[in-house]
Design an enzyme around this catalytic site. Structure first.
Site, PDB file in Angstrom:
ATOM      1  N   GLU A 108      24.815  48.030  76.047  1.00  0.00           N
ATOM      2  CA  GLU A 108      24.548  46.601  75.885  1.00  0.00           C
ATOM      3  C   GLU A 108      23.044  46.351  75.738  1.00  0.00           C
ATOM      4  O   GLU A 108      22.233  46.881  76.497  1.00  0.00           O
ATOM      5  CB  GLU A 108      25.101  45.853  77.095  1.00  0.00           C
ATOM      6  CG  GLU A 108      24.940  44.346  77.037  1.00  0.00           C
ATOM      7  CD  GLU A 108      25.599  43.633  78.210  1.00  0.00           C
ATOM      8  OE1 GLU A 108      25.571  42.386  78.237  1.00  0.00           O
ATOM      9  OE2 GLU A 108      26.150  44.323  79.102  1.00  0.00           O
ATOM     10  N   LYS A 114      29.197  38.248  72.772  1.00  0.00           N
ATOM     11  CA  LYS A 114      29.807  38.308  74.105  1.00  0.00           C
ATOM     12  C   LYS A 114      30.360  36.944  74.507  1.00  0.00           C
ATOM     13  O   LYS A 114      29.637  35.949  74.499  1.00  0.00           O
ATOM     14  CB  LYS A 114      28.761  38.799  75.106  1.00  0.00           C
ATOM     15  CG  LYS A 114      29.305  39.116  76.500  1.00  0.00           C
ATOM     16  CD  LYS A 114      28.211  39.723  77.372  1.00  0.00           C
ATOM     17  CE  LYS A 114      28.740  40.172  78.720  1.00  0.00           C
ATOM     18  NZ  LYS A 114      27.685  40.811  79.534  1.00  0.00           N
ATOM     19  N   CYS A 162      30.781  44.575  77.894  1.00  0.00           N
ATOM     20  CA  CYS A 162      30.633  44.622  79.344  1.00  0.00           C
ATOM     21  C   CYS A 162      31.643  43.753  80.090  1.00  0.00           C
ATOM     22  O   CYS A 162      32.815  44.082  80.169  1.00  0.00           O
ATOM     23  CB  CYS A 162      29.194  44.257  79.710  1.00  0.00           C
ATOM     24  SG  CYS A 162      28.729  44.687  81.418  1.00  0.00           S
TER      25      CYS A 162
END
Length: 268
Positions: A44, A113, A147
């Site tokens: 990330e 994200k 994540c």
């Protein structure tokens, strides 16, 4: 059916130094391609670093910016697909994004994200709104998330229902939440019948300590490869024949009763 050799680059690079991190990415792409890998996955925000505060906005680039062009060149030069994380600038917004280039240097996917973790991410990023982003690579359907997203079973299941075979998850997973890498990720792979490549940062960075433990977990819940607590490049295969066999044996997706689940969403 196909097998996709997957290289997991467990590294934090050098936070704040985009040029250096592109060099690290190119070196990893060279080694991975020489080892027969088809796709290289980094962590990330690998391009810029994670815990760099307002510099995330200073270093943010559009999806077709100079760093994207550099990664496209790396992918094409070494004949390997590359997924990397970076802060994406789009108008007034900055997103925590992962972008995938194919082995010919063509852009295959960009994912923003959707679930931002903690005050730090909510301060610097706008959440994405598209939960399922996919691309075709080497005969497999590739999905991308980042994540914290993988900790939401609804989003992983959405990928399963959309036919994702291999889910690429660049991550910045912190101490003391090692159990996510060790337990949650293999369970997600099992319950949704897909492969998950979970690729973490490692070591101290700002106020955070990243735990490594990158892995590739299979649809049987078995971890094919597990990195430790240092920077390393590890490999494992996502095998379509294993997927086919596992999906035939595991009835989770076939036995769903979606008519019962609407009330769960209604309570949100």
């Amino acid at each position: 059916m196909s097998t996709l050799r997957t290289a997991l680059l467990q590294s934090s690079g050098r936070p704040g130094d985009v040029s250096h991190n592109l060099e690290v990415l190119e070196g990893a792409a060279r080694r991975a391609a020489a080892s027969g890998a088809d796709v290289l996955v980094s962590s990330e925000l690998f391009l810029t670093g994670y815990a760099i505060g307002e510099r995330l906005h200073d270093l943010a680039e559009p999806a077709d910016g100079p760093s994207a062009r550099a990664v496209a060149r790396i992918a094409a030069e070494h004949g390997i697909a590359v997924l990397y994380g970076y802060p994406e600038r789009a108008g007034e917004h900055v997103y925590n994004t992962a972008q995938l280039f194919g082995p010919d240097g063509e852009r295959l996917a960009g994912y923003r994200k959707t679930h931002l973790y903690g005050d730090f991410e909510r301060e610097w990023f706008t959440p994405g709104e598209l939960p399922v982003v996919q691309a075709e690579l080497g005969g497999l359907r590739i999905g991308v998330m980042i994540c914290y997203d993988v900790e939401f079973p609804e989003e992983v299941r959405a990928h399963a229902l959309a036919g994702t075979d291999l889910l690429l998850v660049p991550t910045a997973q912190l101490h003391p939440y090692e159990f996510v890498a060790e337990s949650v990720v293999p369970v997600r792979a099992f319950e949704s019948q897909l492969y998950i490549a979970y690729v973490n940062r490692v070591g101290p960075e700002g106020d955070f300590t990243f735990v490594g433990l990158s892995c590739l977990a299979g649809p049987d819940g078995v971890v094919r490869v597990r990195a430790g607590g240092a920077e390393e490049l590890v490999y494992a295969d996502a095998d379509a024949d294993v997927l086919k066999e596992s999906r035939a044996l595991n009835p989770y997706l076939a036995d769903r009763r979606p008519e019962l689940y609407g009330t769960l969403a209604d309570r949100a």
